[in-house]
Structures are given as C-alpha cells and as structure tokens.
Write a protein that holds these residues in place. Structure first.
Motif, PDB file in Angstrom:
ATOM      1  N   TRP A   1     -38.482  17.372 109.387  1.00 21.44           N
ATOM      2  CA  TRP A   1     -38.490  18.363 110.471  1.00 21.44           C
ATOM      3  C   TRP A   1     -39.004  19.707 109.962  1.00 21.44           C
ATOM      4  CZ3 TRP A   1     -38.126  18.706 115.612  1.00 21.44           C
ATOM      5  CH2 TRP A   1     -37.950  19.984 116.162  1.00 21.44           C
ATOM      6  N   GLY A   2     -38.592  20.093 108.764  1.00 18.63           N
ATOM      7  CA  GLY A   2     -39.054  21.343 108.180  1.00 18.63           C
ATOM      8  C   GLY A   2     -40.556  21.359 107.983  1.00 18.63           C
ATOM      9  N   MET A   3     -41.119  20.226 107.572  1.00 14.45           N
ATOM     10  CA  MET A   3     -42.568  20.138 107.405  1.00 14.45           C
ATOM     11  C   MET A   3     -43.266  20.252 108.764  1.00 14.45           C
ATOM     12  SD  MET A   3     -44.825  17.066 105.747  1.00 14.45           S
ATOM     13  CE  MET A   3     -46.538  16.859 106.227  1.00 14.45           C
ATOM     14  N   PHE A   4     -42.724  19.599 109.765  1.00 16.48           N
ATOM     15  CA  PHE A   4     -43.289  19.677 111.119  1.00 16.48           C
ATOM     16  C   PHE A   4     -43.301  21.117 111.615  1.00 16.48           C
ATOM     17  CE2 PHE A   4     -42.068  19.881 115.669  1.00 16.48           C
ATOM     18  CZ  PHE A   4     -43.254  19.436 116.234  1.00 16.48           C
TER      19      PHE A   4
ATOM     20  N   ILE B   1     -45.949  23.293 109.724  1.00 15.65           N
ATOM     21  CA  ILE B   1     -47.340  23.065 110.137  1.00 15.65           C
ATOM     22  C   ILE B   1     -47.607  23.687 111.505  1.00 15.65           C
ATOM     23  CG2 ILE B   1     -49.017  21.310 110.828  1.00 15.65           C
ATOM     24  CD1 ILE B   1     -47.903  19.496 108.675  1.00 15.65           C
ATOM     25  N   VAL B   2     -46.741  23.389 112.476  1.00 17.68           N
ATOM     26  CA  VAL B   2     -46.974  23.886 113.840  1.00 17.68           C
ATOM     27  C   VAL B   2     -46.896  25.403 113.891  1.00 17.68           C
ATOM     28  CG1 VAL B   2     -46.175  23.824 116.218  1.00 17.68           C
ATOM     29  CG2 VAL B   2     -46.106  21.745 114.869  1.00 17.68           C
ATOM     30  N   SER B   3     -45.864  25.975 113.270  1.00 14.17           N
ATOM     31  CA  SER B   3     -45.661  27.424 113.334  1.00 14.17           C
ATOM     32  C   SER B   3     -46.813  28.176 112.673  1.00 14.17           C
ATOM     33  CB  SER B   3     -44.341  27.807 112.664  1.00 14.17           C
ATOM     34  OG  SER B   3     -43.255  27.205 113.326  1.00 14.17           O
ATOM     35  N   ARG B   4     -47.265  27.698 111.538  1.00 21.34           N
ATOM     36  CA  ARG B   4     -48.323  28.403 110.824  1.00 21.34           C
ATOM     37  C   ARG B   4     -49.691  28.133 111.444  1.00 21.34           C
ATOM     38  NH1 ARG B   4     -48.849  27.882 104.976  1.00 21.34           N
ATOM     39  NH2 ARG B   4     -50.089  29.733 105.368  1.00 21.34           N
ATOM     40  N   ALA B   5     -49.906  26.931 111.987  1.00 20.57           N
ATOM     41  CA  ALA B   5     -51.186  26.623 112.626  1.00 20.57           C
ATOM     42  C   ALA B   5     -51.380  27.447 113.896  1.00 20.57           C
ATOM     43  CB  ALA B   5     -51.276  25.138 112.944  1.00 20.57           C
TER      44      ALA B   5
ATOM     45  N   VAL C   1     -52.355  21.383 103.960  1.00 18.42           N
ATOM     46  CA  VAL C   1     -52.249  21.136 102.517  1.00 18.42           C
ATOM     47  C   VAL C   1     -51.076  21.910 101.921  1.00 18.42           C
ATOM     48  CG1 VAL C   1     -53.408  21.365 100.285  1.00 18.42           C
ATOM     49  CG2 VAL C   1     -54.709  20.632 102.292  1.00 18.42           C
ATOM     50  N   ASN C   2     -50.887  23.161 102.344  1.00 18.71           N
ATOM     51  CA  ASN C   2     -49.754  23.947 101.869  1.00 18.71           C
ATOM     52  C   ASN C   2     -48.433  23.296 102.245  1.00 18.71           C
ATOM     53  OD1 ASN C   2     -50.191  26.414 100.345  1.00 18.71           O
ATOM     54  ND2 ASN C   2     -51.449  27.091 102.057  1.00 18.71           N
ATOM     55  N   ALA C   3     -48.339  22.833 103.482  1.00 19.79           N
ATOM     56  CA  ALA C   3     -47.104  22.190 103.941  1.00 19.79           C
ATOM     57  C   ALA C   3     -46.832  20.900 103.166  1.00 19.79           C
ATOM     58  CB  ALA C   3     -47.197  21.894 105.445  1.00 19.79           C
TER      59      ALA C   3
ATOM     60  N   PHE D   1     -49.476  14.579 114.548  1.00 20.48           N
ATOM     61  CA  PHE D   1     -48.843  15.189 115.719  1.00 20.48           C
ATOM     62  C   PHE D   1     -48.708  16.698 115.551  1.00 20.48           C
ATOM     63  CE2 PHE D   1     -44.722  16.152 117.998  1.00 20.48           C
ATOM     64  CZ  PHE D   1     -45.286  16.203 119.257  1.00 20.48           C
ATOM     65  N   ALA D   2     -48.255  17.124 114.357  1.00 21.41           N
ATOM     66  CA  ALA D   2     -48.012  18.548 114.115  1.00 21.41           C
ATOM     67  C   ALA D   2     -49.295  19.360 114.154  1.00 21.41           C
ATOM     68  CB  ALA D   2     -47.309  18.733 112.773  1.00 21.41           C
ATOM     69  N   ILE D   3     -50.358  18.881 113.497  1.00 21.09           N
ATOM     70  CA  ILE D   3     -51.591  19.675 113.449  1.00 21.09           C
ATOM     71  C   ILE D   3     -52.294  19.659 114.803  1.00 21.09           C
ATOM     72  CG2 ILE D   3     -53.192  17.869 112.654  1.00 21.09           C
ATOM     73  CD1 ILE D   3     -53.007  21.608 111.599  1.00 21.09           C
ATOM     74  N   GLY D   4     -52.200  18.555 115.540  1.00 24.13           N
ATOM     75  CA  GLY D   4     -52.768  18.521 116.882  1.00 24.13           C
ATOM     76  C   GLY D   4     -52.096  19.545 117.782  1.00 24.13           C
ATOM     77  N   LEU D   5     -50.756  19.575 117.739  1.00 24.23           N
ATOM     78  CA  LEU D   5     -50.008  20.555 118.526  1.00 24.23           C
ATOM     79  C   LEU D   5     -50.284  21.971 118.026  1.00 24.23           C
ATOM     80  CD1 LEU D   5     -47.880  21.125 120.690  1.00 24.23           C
ATOM     81  CD2 LEU D   5     -46.097  20.695 118.973  1.00 24.23           C
TER      82      LEU D   5
END
Length: 264
Positions: free
Chosen positions: A80-83, A86-90, A117-119, A158-162
């Motif tokens: 969940w933290g990785m998700f 990614i979403v918050s920073r993207a 990559v950072n995530a 899913f995360a990067i698409g969102l």
C-alpha cells in the motif's frame, strides 16, 4: 508507443542519474540516512499491531498470534505504501518539475518513470528486510513467494496509470491533487489491510469487490501469511483498470503536453 520506449531508452542515463540524485538528496544531512525508509512504515506497523492485534488475530485465516498478525500487516502496509508513493508523486511530477520542463528538452514521460523507479528502490529496501525477517523466523512462504513479482507488476501498472492521469489533470485543475489526498485516507480504511473483511456487514463486503486494491492487497497477504498462490481471477478488475488508466493517461498526456508547459 515504440517511439516513446526508444526515447526513454535513449534517456536512460538521465533517468538513472535523477533517481540516484533524488535518493542521495533525500537523506543528505540525515544521521540515519536510508534507515528512514524502513522506520516510517515500521512505526505504522507497530502502532497498528499494538492497537489491533488482540482483536484481529482471531478473525483472520492463518493468523493465530500477534506475531502472525504483524506479518499480515507488513504484507499489506508495504505494498500500500508503494502504491501511495507512486500515485502521490506521479500526480505532482509535472508541477514539481516545472522549471526543469521549461528549461530542458527531454521526453516528459521520463518523470513518471523516475517516480516508479524511486518507489521500487524504496520498496525493495523495506520489503527485502521484511523478507529476511520472515526467513529468520521460519515463516518464509516458499515457492509461492515468486507470486510477489506479478503482483508488483499489477500494482505498478495500476498506480502509474492512475498517477499519470491525475498528474495531467492536476496541471490544469489543482484541486485534483488536494481532493485525492483526502480520498487516499478513506481508501486506506476501505481496504482490508489492518482488519479482516469478514467483520464487515454483508452489503459492505459485496461493495468491496469494486475496490481494486482490496483483492490485490489480499493477494500479497495470502502469499506471505498463508503461503498460498493468489486467486488470480479475482485480480481481473485491477488489471483492467491498470491498462485503461495507462491508455487514458498516455492519451491525455500526448494531447495536452504542449499546453501543460504553458500552465506550469
């Protein structure tokens, strides 16, 4: 699509250099350095374990102790933290790098790639230590551990698409980022991470099938706690949404990339 991939490959040095610089700057002048990557989720896990363990470990399949509940929590909180990362920073990647976008010419999609990559680096550190922990304590799930790889790919898709979709919208409508920050808090508690889904009322359990993160997080927990392969057909929704969001995000990006620089 092939053109995008070729452009990203041509700028791989820029991407890797940015990841390295960001990782170093994040922990510069910090006594504990990269240890903060582990300490932050660890603190959350300890708090939830202390608060919920006695209530939940009797209601979770395969979880019959506080120790097992901690593993269950790690298997849910870390993905969940990785998700969220990614979403918050993207969604703020284009805004945060406005000066870079205005001054340099490079493929704009490098920015979401750098976020991913950072995530993944941060996740590899903390989940690697978690894996060492379950190995030492004799709770390693065995061959089913390999299921983590496709689960991570699904989560990233899913995360990067969102994230890209929200990132483009956030350039033109800044309320998007503020609203999604609030939505993430509700989304966490509407995803069965710290509790068992079977304690919820039946109508809520039925509605939970429309939460794409619920079966994905459950799959991580099934692998790490019960040592079973995930129920792959249950992941069709998050896979479909991941593909659709990536297509939508890339389409929005291509259509508005010129206007985005003017808005920043």
């Amino acid at each position: 699509m092939q053109g995008m991939l070729r452009a990203l490959w041509a700028y791989r040095g820029f991407i890797l250099g940015s990841v390295k610089r960001e990782f170093q700057s994040k922990y510069r002048n910090s006594l504990l350095g990269a240890a903060w990557t582990v300490l932050n989720p660890l603190a959350m896990i300890v708090v939830y374990t202390v608060i919920f363990s006695q209530v939940m470990h009797t209601r979770l399949p395969g979880v019959n102790s506080t120790f097992a509940y901690s593993i269950h929590l790690c298997a849910g909180v870390l993905p969940w933290g990785m998700f969220v990362e990614i979403v918050s920073r993207a969604q703020t990647a284009f805004i945060d790098n406005a000066n870079l976008l205005k001054k340099l010419s490079f493929p704009r999609l490098c920015l979401p790639v750098i976020v991913v990559v950072n995530a993944l680096v941060n996740f590899a550190i903390v989940f690697g230590l978690f894996t060492v922990f379950v190995l030492i304590t004799g709770n390693f799930p065995g061959l089913t551990y390999l299921a983590i790889i496709p689960l991570l790919l699904l989560l990233t898709l899913f995360a990067i698409g969102l994230g890209i979709t929200l990132g483009v919208l956030n350039v033109f409508f800044r309320d998007v980022g503020q609203f999604f920050g609030i939505a993430l808090n509700f989304w966490f508690w509407l995803t069965p991470i710290v509790y068992a889904i079977n304690i919820l009322p039946k109508p809520v359990q039925t509605g939970m099938q429309f939460n794409p993160m619920a079966p994905l997080i459950e799959a991580f927990q099934v692998v790490m706690v019960q040592g079973r392969w995930p129920e792959w057909p249950q992941l069709w929704l998050v896979a479909l949404l991941g593909v659709l969001l990536c297509l939508a995000g890339f389409s929005l990006f291509r259509k508005h990339v010129g206007e985005m620089v003017d808005e920043l």
